[in-house]
Design a protein around this motif. Sequence first.
Motif, mmCIF file in Angstrom:
data_model
loop_
_atom_site.group_PDB
_atom_site.id
_atom_site.type_symbol
_atom_site.label_atom_id
_atom_site.label_comp_id
_atom_site.label_asym_id
_atom_site.label_seq_id
_atom_site.Cartn_x
_atom_site.Cartn_y
_atom_site.Cartn_z
ATOM 1 N N MET B 1 -18.625 -6.631 38.563
ATOM 2 C CA MET B 1 -17.562 -6.649 39.564
ATOM 3 C C MET B 1 -18.103 -6.197 40.915
ATOM 4 S SD MET B 1 -13.825 -4.947 39.073
ATOM 5 C CE MET B 1 -14.262 -3.324 39.644
ATOM 6 N N GLN B 3 -18.200 -4.495 44.568
ATOM 7 C CA GLN B 3 -17.717 -3.178 44.984
ATOM 8 C C GLN B 3 -17.611 -3.136 46.507
ATOM 9 O OE1 GLN B 3 -17.848 -0.221 42.697
ATOM 10 N NE2 GLN B 3 -18.243 -1.584 40.981
ATOM 11 N N ARG B 19 -22.294 -6.985 45.194
ATOM 12 C CA ARG B 19 -22.458 -6.875 43.746
ATOM 13 C C ARG B 19 -23.340 -5.659 43.460
ATOM 14 N NH1 ARG B 19 -20.362 -9.989 40.343
ATOM 15 N NH2 ARG B 19 -21.666 -8.914 38.837
ATOM 16 N N PRO B 20 -23.080 -4.951 42.348
ATOM 17 C CA PRO B 20 -23.848 -3.735 42.071
ATOM 18 C C PRO B 20 -25.313 -4.000 41.728
ATOM 19 C CG PRO B 20 -22.296 -4.190 40.285
ATOM 20 C CD PRO B 20 -21.982 -5.150 41.392
ATOM 21 N N GLU B 21 -25.647 -5.255 41.409
ATOM 22 C CA GLU B 21 -27.054 -5.570 41.101
ATOM 23 C C GLU B 21 -27.931 -5.494 42.335
ATOM 24 O OE1 GLU B 21 -24.651 -7.926 40.545
ATOM 25 O OE2 GLU B 21 -24.321 -7.636 38.412
ATOM 26 N N ARG B 22 -27.317 -5.526 43.527
ATOM 27 C CA ARG B 22 -28.127 -5.664 44.745
ATOM 28 C C ARG B 22 -28.587 -4.307 45.256
ATOM 29 N NH1 ARG B 22 -25.400 -8.897 49.010
ATOM 30 N NH2 ARG B 22 -27.502 -9.508 49.622
ATOM 31 N N THR B 23 -29.829 -4.282 45.722
ATOM 32 C CA THR B 23 -30.378 -3.033 46.240
ATOM 33 C C THR B 23 -30.017 -2.886 47.715
ATOM 34 O OG1 THR B 23 -32.452 -4.055 46.905
ATOM 35 C CG2 THR B 23 -32.345 -3.161 44.647
ATOM 36 N N ASP B 26 -31.925 -5.387 49.663
ATOM 37 C CA ASP B 26 -31.306 -6.722 49.659
ATOM 38 C C ASP B 26 -30.234 -6.816 50.736
ATOM 39 O OD1 ASP B 26 -32.759 -7.466 47.377
ATOM 40 O OD2 ASP B 26 -31.192 -6.795 45.997
ATOM 41 N N CYS B 61 -35.788 -0.418 47.980
ATOM 42 C CA CYS B 61 -35.806 -1.428 46.907
ATOM 43 C C CYS B 61 -35.386 -0.838 45.577
ATOM 44 C CB CYS B 61 -37.188 -2.065 46.783
ATOM 45 S SG CYS B 61 -38.414 -1.008 45.986
ATOM 46 N N LEU B 62 -35.378 0.499 45.463
ATOM 47 C CA LEU B 62 -34.984 1.134 44.204
ATOM 48 C C LEU B 62 -33.616 1.787 44.304
ATOM 49 C CD1 LEU B 62 -38.227 2.901 42.917
ATOM 50 C CD2 LEU B 62 -37.399 0.601 42.482
ATOM 51 N N THR B 63 -33.003 1.719 45.487
ATOM 52 C CA THR B 63 -31.699 2.328 45.685
ATOM 53 C C THR B 63 -30.652 1.218 45.646
ATOM 54 O OG1 THR B 63 -32.716 4.008 47.086
ATOM 55 C CG2 THR B 63 -30.333 3.754 47.263
ATOM 56 N N LEU B 64 -29.746 1.278 44.691
ATOM 57 C CA LEU B 64 -28.687 0.269 44.659
ATOM 58 C C LEU B 64 -27.813 0.456 45.898
ATOM 59 C CD1 LEU B 64 -27.647 0.346 40.881
ATOM 60 C CD2 LEU B 64 -29.225 -1.229 42.019
ATOM 61 N N VAL B 66 -24.727 0.132 46.266
ATOM 62 C CA VAL B 66 -23.502 0.893 45.980
ATOM 63 C C VAL B 66 -23.762 2.402 46.002
ATOM 64 C CG1 VAL B 66 -22.191 -0.843 44.712
ATOM 65 C CG2 VAL B 66 -23.931 0.486 43.505
ATOM 66 N N GLU B 67 -25.004 2.798 45.684
ATOM 67 C CA GLU B 67 -25.341 4.228 45.657
ATOM 68 C C GLU B 67 -25.521 4.788 47.075
ATOM 69 O OE1 GLU B 67 -26.991 6.315 42.430
ATOM 70 O OE2 GLU B 67 -24.954 5.589 42.213
ATOM 71 N N SER B 69 -23.550 4.034 49.564
ATOM 72 C CA SER B 69 -22.258 4.018 50.251
ATOM 73 C C SER B 69 -21.893 5.412 50.746
ATOM 74 C CB SER B 69 -21.176 3.504 49.281
ATOM 75 O OG SER B 69 -19.978 3.286 49.989
#
Lengths: 334, 180
Positions: B1, B3, B19-23, B26, B61-64, B66-67, B69
């Motif tokens: 889902m 965010q 999307r939460p998959e994206r760093t 990205d 590149c290792l930080t999503l 969403v994290e 935000s």
Amino acid sequence: MTATRIEYHAPTTLAQAVALLGEHGPAAAPLAGGTDLVPALKYGVLRARHLVSLARIPGHRDIATTAEGGLSIGAFATLAAVARSPLVSAVCPALAEAAAQAGSPLLRNRGTLGGNVCLDTRCWYYNQTEAWRASRALCQKAGGEQCYVNQKQNVCVALFSADTPAALIAVGARATLAGPAGERIVPVEALYSGEGLRPLAKGEAEIVTDIAVPAPPARSGTAYLKHSQRESIDFPLLGAAAAVALSPGGTIASARIALTGARSAPCRLPELEAALAGGPVPAEGDRELARLATGSLGALFLTEAVPHKRRLAGLMAVDAVARAAAAAQGRRTP
Amino acid sequence: MKQLVQLSVNGQTHDLVVRPERTLLDVLREDLGLTGSKRGCDLGACGACAVLLDGRPVSSCLTLAVEASGREIVTVEGLARGGALHPVQEAFVEHGAVQCGFCTPGMLITVTALLDEHPEPGEAEILEALSGNLCRCTGYVKILDAVRAAIRRLHGAAPRLSQATTDRTGPAAPAATTRA
């Protein structure tokens, strides 16, 4: 971008995080700093589809001394915070040294102590891109049938390679776990199953929240030695931690030694510990003790081309003891 | 889902749906057009994607995304002020500390963070701070010259010689070593 779709959960309490991990079971993983988890998601080797972020849970980030003179460290504290804490350097130098050598400054600013303690095992055949792994059937750890390292017994022998657990085990640290049945406290050593496939002995819904380092005994010292291919941004090929307490006469009263990078869990060296107790402080490079330590290790499965690893493990264990003893005597080592 | 995230980048707030998959990398590069942060290894091993997250350098590149935000992000695009380069950037230009330039944004971010925290770092601290940033052109000598010049420029002080190490030319020594 991760290889597969994920659902992201951002609980604001530990209870919510535990409930989410319980609800999604093996499909869920706690997300702390993400420095090891995110690469695994990019490689597509991790099967977790639900990430339960610990970032918005308050607390568990402080580093403090206890009334007894030990340390209480929140498991969500970054490795950078642990490495530069004057309290950690004063009470448990081996932990500060291990944290300071994990990854790189960029990784230590995100990676946490709890994440390092709960690090997944690694293997040449597992931590690889999809394209690399596509050249053969998936290995056991990635969901296939075969272990390509330990082919005869066909049991996954992926290596545990985190730096800080060796130091924590050497000093007898304990971990607090929050889980569905409430809190429990276990020795850090007891967190590991010894299995490459599923290296942690804790429940899926349990979260390591705090680490307690006991007060150092009188006339004691600690040390951590790391051997790696590169000086930074690298896992240890081997890490050796020692905690040594001396008797008033200067002999070794007790020694605890832990290795990382040798097996699927950090391991103690009980034979070497027993041989040292009551004896004199060994010199660095003591061959007799190193041979004893190497002999007690048994077979090591080498997922990397390091044929001298068994001998090196013995030597590093003895050197770590010698350095810890020097620290106990108040001597500086180069 | 997807965010809702609120990213504060170089002082500007962006409300995004990701999307939460994206760093973070990205989103910075593809959604915000901030292509200064580079995608090198994309696995946290090279430092080319370094950004400041609440003042500390991290691998974007290792930080999503969403994290990140609600947190303060500074990219290399945020270092210059009012059209004037940051003193660290000026020093890199003057000392030719740029060869292919791919690692440079990460180097600038890391050095800026170092000098914000330690106005007068010693040689050992400089090497340590840069040990997560790789230059595959191996232009470390000039990079270190630029860092020393930036320190002089910012604080009128040279690195403390007491901490100098003389036997190393770069942050990543190739040989296997056993260290305390």
